[in-house]
Design a protein around this motif. Sequence first.
Motif, PDB file in Angstrom:
ATOM      1  N   PHE A 136       0.833  -1.201   0.000  1.00 38.65           N
ATOM      2  CA  PHE A 136       0.000   0.000   0.000  1.00 38.65           C
ATOM      3  C   PHE A 136       0.870   1.254   0.000  1.00 38.65           C
ATOM      4  CE2 PHE A 136      -3.941  -2.279   1.476  1.00 38.65           C
ATOM      5  CZ  PHE A 136      -4.789  -1.750   0.503  1.00 38.65           C
ATOM      6  N   ALA A 194      -1.700  -5.116  -3.045  1.00 40.22           N
ATOM      7  CA  ALA A 194      -1.983  -4.987  -1.620  1.00 40.22           C
ATOM      8  C   ALA A 194      -3.360  -5.559  -1.283  1.00 40.22           C
ATOM      9  CB  ALA A 194      -1.904  -3.518  -1.207  1.00 40.22           C
ATOM     10  N   TYR A 225      -1.477  -0.960  -5.299  1.00 43.45           N
ATOM     11  CA  TYR A 225      -2.739  -1.158  -4.614  1.00 43.45           C
ATOM     12  C   TYR A 225      -3.413  -2.486  -4.976  1.00 43.45           C
ATOM     13  CZ  TYR A 225      -1.980   3.789  -3.759  1.00 43.45           C
ATOM     14  OH  TYR A 225      -1.422   4.978  -3.386  1.00 43.45           O
TER      15      TYR A 225
END
Length: 227
Positions: A181, A189, A186
């Motif tokens: 993150f 993550a 993203y």
Amino acid sequence: MDLLQWLFEARIPVGNGSLLLREVMGNVFGLLSALGGMRRRVWAWPVGIVGNVLLLTVFLGSVFGAESAANLLGQAGRQVMFIAVSVYGWRQWQASRHGGGQAVTPRWAGTRARIGMVAFMVLGTVALTPLFRMLGSYEPVWADAWTFVGSLLATYGMARGWVEFWLVWVAVDLVGVPLLFSAGYYASAVMYAFYGVFTLVGFFVWARAQRTAQPRVEALLPDPSLR
């Protein structure tokens, strides 16, 4: 060539930003591999290798044209490691596959192996952190080293059929999710956060399979009543 260029540049719009298609695809292949691993299917290994190749190009962002992307050398290096260990695991499971298509019988690693795994995680992280920092990996570098060492250990444990390998993945995800993150990856993550839940399910599935599995040696020993 146009298809390859499209694959490297394609993005999926998300809100005010976008995600690399390669990153999403790599994690989808990784999830399919984890599902196959939980079911103890040989195809889990080659499917995982495809995902590893895609994610390798993602985590070496600046090498593949994204100059502003953070280079996570531990994440990139572990994709190379995954490919190497996956070839080993693929061969191991293929050789030991038995009835029902399941390639391995889960078993506990044992006390000595557990102590060795903890020591390997800690000492490996300490040893690799300065190396990754020197090579320019993203901070906190120790977290990148931790995910690399843990991933190596978990993949090896899966190849050996150790139930504990799922818990090693949990330890990797607890550190890897915040790192991804913070580095701006993203899609990875979010997927790793999902993996954290998935690996706990996998642990209980394998633990139950270990309890219900019949020791193979029993079928090989002669029945005393027949003597």
